[in-house]
Design an enzyme around this catalytic site. Structure first.
Site, PDB file in Angstrom:
ATOM      1  N   CYS A   3       0.846  -1.197   0.000  1.00 24.30           N
ATOM      2  CA  CYS A   3       0.000   0.000   0.000  1.00 24.30           C
ATOM      3  C   CYS A   3       0.878   1.242   0.000  1.00 24.30           C
ATOM      4  O   CYS A   3       2.104   1.165   0.100  1.00 24.30           O
ATOM      5  CB  CYS A   3      -0.934   0.007   1.210  1.00 24.30           C
ATOM      6  SG  CYS A   3      -0.071   0.177   2.798  1.00 24.30           S
ATOM      7  N   CYS A   6       3.306   1.660   2.793  1.00 24.71           N
ATOM      8  CA  CYS A   6       4.550   0.901   2.622  1.00 24.71           C
ATOM      9  C   CYS A   6       5.566   1.713   1.826  1.00 24.71           C
ATOM     10  O   CYS A   6       6.719   1.886   2.247  1.00 24.71           O
ATOM     11  CB  CYS A   6       4.282  -0.412   1.886  1.00 24.71           C
ATOM     12  SG  CYS A   6       3.134  -1.537   2.705  1.00 24.71           S
ATOM     13  N   ASP A 415      10.582  26.360 -32.009  1.00 23.59           N
ATOM     14  CA  ASP A 415      11.692  26.767 -32.879  1.00 23.59           C
ATOM     15  C   ASP A 415      11.336  26.389 -34.326  1.00 23.59           C
ATOM     16  O   ASP A 415      10.532  25.492 -34.564  1.00 23.59           O
ATOM     17  CB  ASP A 415      12.958  26.028 -32.422  1.00 23.59           C
ATOM     18  CG  ASP A 415      14.122  26.247 -33.360  1.00 23.59           C
ATOM     19  OD1 ASP A 415      14.460  27.408 -33.606  1.00 23.59           O
ATOM     20  OD2 ASP A 415      14.671  25.249 -33.853  1.00 23.59           O
ATOM     21  N   ASP A 512      15.207  21.969 -30.724  1.00 29.14           N
ATOM     22  CA  ASP A 512      16.099  20.854 -31.058  1.00 29.14           C
ATOM     23  C   ASP A 512      17.570  21.185 -30.935  1.00 29.14           C
ATOM     24  O   ASP A 512      18.417  20.299 -31.114  1.00 29.14           O
ATOM     25  CB  ASP A 512      15.814  20.376 -32.494  1.00 29.14           C
ATOM     26  CG  ASP A 512      16.353  21.379 -33.518  1.00 29.14           C
ATOM     27  OD1 ASP A 512      16.235  22.598 -33.279  1.00 29.14           O
ATOM     28  OD2 ASP A 512      16.900  20.937 -34.548  1.00 29.14           O
ATOM     29  N   ASP A 516      18.312  26.509 -28.151  1.00 28.55           N
ATOM     30  CA  ASP A 516      16.987  26.433 -27.527  1.00 28.55           C
ATOM     31  C   ASP A 516      17.066  26.057 -26.045  1.00 28.55           C
ATOM     32  O   ASP A 516      16.044  26.080 -25.353  1.00 28.55           O
ATOM     33  CB  ASP A 516      16.121  25.379 -28.246  1.00 28.55           C
ATOM     34  CG  ASP A 516      15.906  25.705 -29.711  1.00 28.55           C
ATOM     35  OD1 ASP A 516      15.629  26.875 -30.016  1.00 28.55           O
ATOM     36  OD2 ASP A 516      16.026  24.780 -30.543  1.00 28.55           O
TER      37      ASP A 516
END
Length: 626
Positions: A3, A6, A415, A512, A516
């Site tokens: 649970c 735990c 971009d 990419d 960026d």
């Protein structure tokens, strides 16, 4: 772990160890993501610390973990079947024979010692450290009902008068164990389904490789024996075992190379021609011909292994809402224990007929019906399905926070070059200013469709480009983007993200390149293109492995559905406890309503609540497949 209490205790224990910088424990995936100082603490020391509170830390290789989980599942199945055999036998003796309780006592004791032993062992270890979990509730409820019944039975046997019609509850103690075990067994089966995406990814890894020993000879060897520099051979229809560089390729279609299907990694449906010195990736499939290559990355360093690890870490990470639930789980079991004690005392004081048996039954029912499991499973099971489905669609999510935040995004900065468009090859850059726009670069397939769908979600799209103004305007128009800027520098992209955030918007950044990375780091949700630079992918929370930008609206849609599923799960988990605990405590009796949840029914309801949460999460899998 059974649970959320735990997992919360295991996480707390790991974080308390000297040398551990941070630890995050997932209940649904049974994994721990730990950042630690190897000079201060070892994995073995962590294992010993976790063993001390009744749990185990598996530090062996993945295949050992799979084998351990399979073995544990088989043992759980056997214990469940044996528990039901005991339960049915006790029920038959109690209700269809004139047994005075002695045979029921023997069978119930045998059930507790065999099928219920682990509950008691775990509860004891946890109580030694001031902890409590679902095992504690099961231990208390079965022990109370058994001990009371045993005392009544032994007093009867000794000739004590007035106990002939006093009820005993051996059937309750064994049925509790049986129902709890069947609940856990069904949970295990359902949780296996939530992890199916990881197993699919792991299935891409072949178990053996064909090692080239000479120009004419090869032999099959275990994948684990391959080292960097080894030359391997792959034939048509076979999976490439490790990352490598092509040394020779031949096929009936072309003598220049062979075509490889990389769709399982990149999402691109078109096979890629691999020539000498070309790069091949583990898990991809040679379509036809024969190919030889030299291993460059093996084991955990292959691209496929890194993808698997990223998905596993994401599934094991926690969304902000889960951390709130974990804190509640820490106090849930002690609170329920107090409620059960108060229930016992109140019914003794009320003075109904057979006050002591009624008080005991009510207290036991409260202990059993309360379920921290449902709360603990509500968030991680939905996240596992959501992140797994994203991986199947070549959307790699690094952490759960991104899934929770993505649904809130209402501004997306993207971009241009390399992200929205693909630069053309073999361009004469001395004449680039005079070339038509469609000859510097081309719009990615389905880019316009993706941008339109994002706008339909209420997301404003902003294109940023370092290109000249006319070129930026042209591609923004082609992609159906209304907001755009040209001639921007990395700082400008970051500034736009910050400005949008200051306007109260939740911003996603898609890029990419290295230029960026500042904006990616600043955005609320950062998304990198898998064909871009490593820097961008390291910074980003989400990576799109292919060039199809329809993955962007897919990610938003998946985020919204996943978070909606989490909210549904939490709602029903809390409603279950709010409704069932008062009913188990016998509250309706105080208003003259003769309705009571017995311990046996309580155990069934408790198991049902956990299973329903997991099955509800699996609905997300069906929705996405549909």
């Amino acid at each position: 772990m059974a649970c959320s209490s735990c997992s919360a205790h295991v996480e707390k224990q790991l974080n308390s160890l000297e040398g551990v910088k941070s630890a995050s424990v997932s209940l649904s995936s049974r994994s721990a993501l730990v950042e630690y100082d190897t000079d201060v603490i070892s994995l073995q020391q962590m294992k010993e610390a976790i063993n001390g509170i009744g749990f185990d830390l598996v530090i062996e290789q993945d295949r050992s973990v799979v084998e351990i989980e399979r073995r544990e599942y088989v043992l759980l199945k056997r214990r469940t079947l044996l528990a039901w055999a005991f339960a049915l036998a006790v029920m038959a003796i109690c209700h269809f024979t004139n047994d005075d309780g002695q045979w029921s006592l023997i069978l119930a004791l045998a059930c507790i010692l065999t099928c219920g032993k682990q509950f008691y062992v775990n509860a004891y270890k946890q109580l030694r450290h001031g902890m409590a979990s679902m095992d504690t509730l099961v231990c208390f409820s079965t022990a109370i009902s058994f001990c009371y019944s045993a005392v009544v039975t032994l007093l009867r046997a000794s000739g004590k008068d007035g106990l002939a019609n006093t009820p005993v509850y051996f059937d309750a103690s064994v049925m509790i164990i049986a129902f709890v075990l069947v609940g856990r067994l069904l949970e295990e089966r359902a949780k296996r389904a939530t992890a199916s995406s990881i197993r699919t990814l792991m299935g891409l890894q072949p178990k053996t490789a064909r090692l080239v020993t000479s120009d004419t000879d090869t032999r099959d060897v275990p994948l684990s024996t391959i080292t960097v520099g080894d030359v391997m051979e792959v034939r048509a229809g076979e999976k490439i075992p490790v990352d490598g560089m092509v040394t020779w390729a031949d096929s009936f279609m072309t003598s220049e190379g062979a075509y490889v299907d990389e769709s399982m990694i990149t999402g691109e449906p078109t096979p890629v021609l691999k020539k000498r010195f070309g790069k091949v990736l583990a898990g991809t499939v040679l379509q036809q011909g024969t190919l030889r290559f030299r291993a460059t990355q093996v084991g955990e360093k292959t691209a496929l292994a890194q993808i698997i690890r990223m998905v596993q870490q994401a599934q094991g990470s926690k969304a902000p809402v889960q951390r709130v639930v974990d804190r509640m789980a820490m106090i849930f079991v002690p609170t329920v224990t107090i409620i059960a004690f108060v229930t016992f005392v109140v019914w003794l004081l009320v003075g109904v007929s057979a006050a002591l048996p009624h008080a005991i039954v009510s207290a036991v029912a409260v202990l059993v019906v309360a379920c921290p499991c449902a709360m603990g499973l509500a968030t991680p099971t939905a996240l596992m399905v959501g992140i797994g489905k994203a991986a199947e669609r070549n959307i790699l999510v690094k952490d759960a926070t991104a899934i929770e935040m993505m649904r809130k995004v209402n501004a997306l900065v993207i971009d241009k070059t390399g992200t929205l468009t693909i630069p053309n090859q073999n361009v004469d850059f001395t004449k680039v200013d005079n070339l038509p726009y469609e000859e510097r670069e081309t719009l990615k397939p389905h880019a316009k469709e993706a941008m339109s769908e994002l706008k339909s979600f209420g997301i404003d799209v902003y294109m940023m480009s370092g290109d000249r103004e006319d070129a930026a305007a042209y591609w923004a128009t082609k992609a159906d983007i209304s907001h755009w800027q040209s001639g921007v520098k990395p700082q400008d992209k970051e500034n736009l993200v910050k400005n949008l955030q200051q306007q109260g918007k939740t911003v996603a950044m898609v890029g990419d390149g290295i230029n960026d990375s500042q904006a990616l780091a600043t955005a609320d949700v950062s998304i990198a293109i898998g064909t871009g630079t490593d820097v961008a992918m390291d910074v980003a929370q989400v990576t799109l492995m292919g060039t199809d930008l329809r993955a962007l609206p897919d990610a938003v849609r998946l985020s919204r559905r996943t978070v909606s599923m989490i909210h549904q799960n939490l709602f029903w988990a809390f409603i279950y406890n709010i409704v069932c605990i008062p009913l188990a405590a016998g509250l309706p009796h105080l208003f003259g309503i003769n309705f009571h949840i017995t311990p046996m029914w309580a155990s069934g309801l408790m198991a049902l609540s956990s299973i329903s949460v997991v099955l509800n999460s699996l609905r997300l899998k069906v929705m996405e497949d549909g």
